[in-house]
Design a protein around this motif. Structure first.
Motif, PDB file in Angstrom:
ATOM      1  N   GLY A  49       0.824  -1.180   0.109  1.00 49.86           N
ATOM      2  CA  GLY A  49       0.011  -0.100   0.140  1.00 49.86           C
ATOM      3  C   GLY A  49       0.852   1.406   0.107  1.00 49.86           C
ATOM      4  O   GLY A  49       2.186   1.030  -0.073  1.00 49.86           O
ATOM      5  N   SER A  50       0.221   2.429  -0.148  1.00 51.00           N
ATOM      6  CA  SER A  50       0.952   3.825  -0.231  1.00 51.00           C
ATOM      7  C   SER A  50       0.035   4.883   0.611  1.00 51.00           C
ATOM      8  O   SER A  50      -1.325   4.672   0.647  1.00 51.00           O
ATOM      9  N   ILE A  51       0.792   5.993   0.796  1.00 49.09           N
ATOM     10  CA  ILE A  51       0.124   6.821   1.437  1.00 49.09           C
ATOM     11  C   ILE A  51       0.754   8.259   0.704  1.00 49.09           C
ATOM     12  O   ILE A  51       2.032   8.354   0.329  1.00 49.09           O
ATOM     13  N   SER A  52      -0.025   9.317   0.451  1.00 49.85           N
ATOM     14  CA  SER A  52       0.350  10.351  -0.064  1.00 49.85           C
ATOM     15  C   SER A  52       1.342  11.299   0.927  1.00 49.85           C
ATOM     16  O   SER A  52       1.167  11.137   2.076  1.00 49.85           O
ATOM     17  N   ARG A  53       1.718  12.080   0.327  1.00 58.14           N
ATOM     18  CA  ARG A  53       2.647  13.119   1.240  1.00 58.14           C
ATOM     19  C   ARG A  53       1.672  14.017   2.218  1.00 58.14           C
ATOM     20  O   ARG A  53       2.338  14.062   3.257  1.00 58.14           O
ATOM     21  N   SER A  54       0.635  14.268   2.175  1.00 56.39           N
ATOM     22  CA  SER A  54      -0.286  14.797   2.977  1.00 56.39           C
ATOM     23  C   SER A  54      -0.624  13.895   4.051  1.00 56.39           C
ATOM     24  O   SER A  54      -1.185  14.195   5.176  1.00 56.39           O
ATOM     25  N   GLY A  55      -0.667  12.709   3.782  1.00 57.35           N
ATOM     26  CA  GLY A  55      -1.480  11.715   4.429  1.00 57.35           C
ATOM     27  C   GLY A  55      -2.639  11.593   4.222  1.00 57.35           C
ATOM     28  O   GLY A  55      -3.712  10.474   4.915  1.00 57.35           O
ATOM     29  N   ILE A  56      -3.459  12.245   3.341  1.00 64.85           N
ATOM     30  CA  ILE A  56      -4.760  12.243   3.047  1.00 64.85           C
ATOM     31  C   ILE A  56      -5.187  10.858   2.182  1.00 64.85           C
ATOM     32  O   ILE A  56      -6.351  10.480   2.440  1.00 64.85           O
ATOM     33  N   TYR A  57      -4.616  10.799   1.359  1.00 65.18           N
ATOM     34  CA  TYR A  57      -4.916   9.442   0.560  1.00 65.18           C
ATOM     35  C   TYR A  57      -3.981   8.476   0.668  1.00 65.18           C
ATOM     36  O   TYR A  57      -2.864   8.524   1.021  1.00 65.18           O
ATOM     37  N   THR A  58      -4.566   7.274   0.786  1.00 65.44           N
ATOM     38  CA  THR A  58      -3.971   5.800   0.870  1.00 65.44           C
ATOM     39  C   THR A  58      -4.644   4.837  -0.191  1.00 65.44           C
ATOM     40  O   THR A  58      -5.730   5.008  -0.832  1.00 65.44           O
ATOM     41  N   TYR A  59      -3.824   3.824  -0.444  1.00 67.01           N
ATOM     42  CA  TYR A  59      -4.382   2.923  -1.503  1.00 67.01           C
ATOM     43  C   TYR A  59      -3.686   1.494  -1.091  1.00 67.01           C
ATOM     44  O   TYR A  59      -2.635   1.538  -0.539  1.00 67.01           O
ATOM     45  N   TYR A  60      -4.409   0.724  -1.202  1.00 62.43           N
ATOM     46  CA  TYR A  60      -3.939  -0.773  -0.698  1.00 62.43           C
ATOM     47  C   TYR A  60      -4.166  -1.883  -1.682  1.00 62.43           C
ATOM     48  O   TYR A  60      -5.164  -1.783  -2.546  1.00 62.43           O
ATOM     49  N   ALA A  61      -3.331  -2.767  -1.543  1.00 64.85           N
ATOM     50  CA  ALA A  61      -3.396  -4.098  -2.340  1.00 64.85           C
ATOM     51  C   ALA A  61      -4.947  -4.796  -1.804  1.00 64.85           C
ATOM     52  O   ALA A  61      -5.142  -4.730  -0.613  1.00 64.85           O
ATOM     53  N   ASP A  62      -5.452  -5.415  -2.642  1.00 61.64           N
ATOM     54  CA  ASP A  62      -6.578  -6.116  -2.316  1.00 61.64           C
ATOM     55  C   ASP A  62      -6.434  -7.249  -1.274  1.00 61.64           C
ATOM     56  O   ASP A  62      -7.068  -7.352  -0.622  1.00 61.64           O
ATOM     57  N   SER A  63      -5.078  -7.658  -1.356  1.00 62.38           N
ATOM     58  CA  SER A  63      -4.885  -8.829  -0.393  1.00 62.38           C
ATOM     59  C   SER A  63      -4.682  -8.284   1.187  1.00 62.38           C
ATOM     60  O   SER A  63      -4.849  -9.090   2.088  1.00 62.38           O
ATOM     61  N   VAL A  64      -4.565  -6.904   1.136  1.00 59.85           N
ATOM     62  CA  VAL A  64      -4.721  -6.572   2.828  1.00 59.85           C
ATOM     63  C   VAL A  64      -5.655  -5.499   3.126  1.00 59.85           C
ATOM     64  O   VAL A  64      -5.832  -5.084   4.070  1.00 59.85           O
ATOM     65  N   LYS A  65      -6.376  -4.979   2.146  1.00 59.80           N
ATOM     66  CA  LYS A  65      -7.552  -3.978   2.162  1.00 59.80           C
ATOM     67  C   LYS A  65      -8.447  -4.343   3.226  1.00 59.80           C
ATOM     68  O   LYS A  65      -8.836  -5.737   3.203  1.00 59.80           O
TER      69      LYS A  65
END
Length: 125
Positions: A49-65
């Motif tokens: 997964g990932s997080i944006s610079r501000s921390g507002i946005y995140t994204y996850y792989a389906d396996s861990v969502k």
């Protein structure tokens, strides 16, 4: 340049939880988007997964969502990976990574520029 150091790995039973930390030094932390990756023995590296610079946005792989949550504290130059309901298949070395591009590190993104040394997570059944 930024240096990344992961910590918080260990041995946990299935169903348990862990929180990994990744401390950064060397550059302005808020300039970096951050991602977590993992690699199990004998397998290719996998995007978590990932997080944006501000921390507002995140994204996850389906396996861990729904089980994993990424957060960051820019005042502490640290990104976190909270892992709940752990499964044996979550066993891997976990790495944090960073680069200075905008948005999120996605599974289709190129490799980030900076990587930590990794921390081992072992989930027993």
């Amino acid at each position: 340049q930024v240096q990344l150091v992961e910590s918080g790995g260990g041995l946990v039973q299935a169903g348990g939880s862990l929180r990994l930390s990744c401390a950064a030094s060397g550059r302005t932390f808020s300039s970096f988007r951050l991602g977590w990756f993992r690699q199990a023995p004998g397998k290719e590296r996998e995007y978590v997964g990932s997080i944006s610079r501000s921390g507002i946005y995140t994204y996850y792989a389906d396996s861990v969502k729904g089980r994993f949550t990424i957060s960051r504290d820019n005042s502490k130059n640290t990104v976190y990976l909270l892992m709940l309901s752990l499964k044996p298949e979550d066993t891997a070395v976990y790495f944090c990574a960073a680069d200075e591009q905008l948005g999120l590190i996605l599974p289709t993104s190129g490799d980030p520029d900076y990587w930590g040394q990794g921390t081992q997570v072992t989930v027993s059944s």
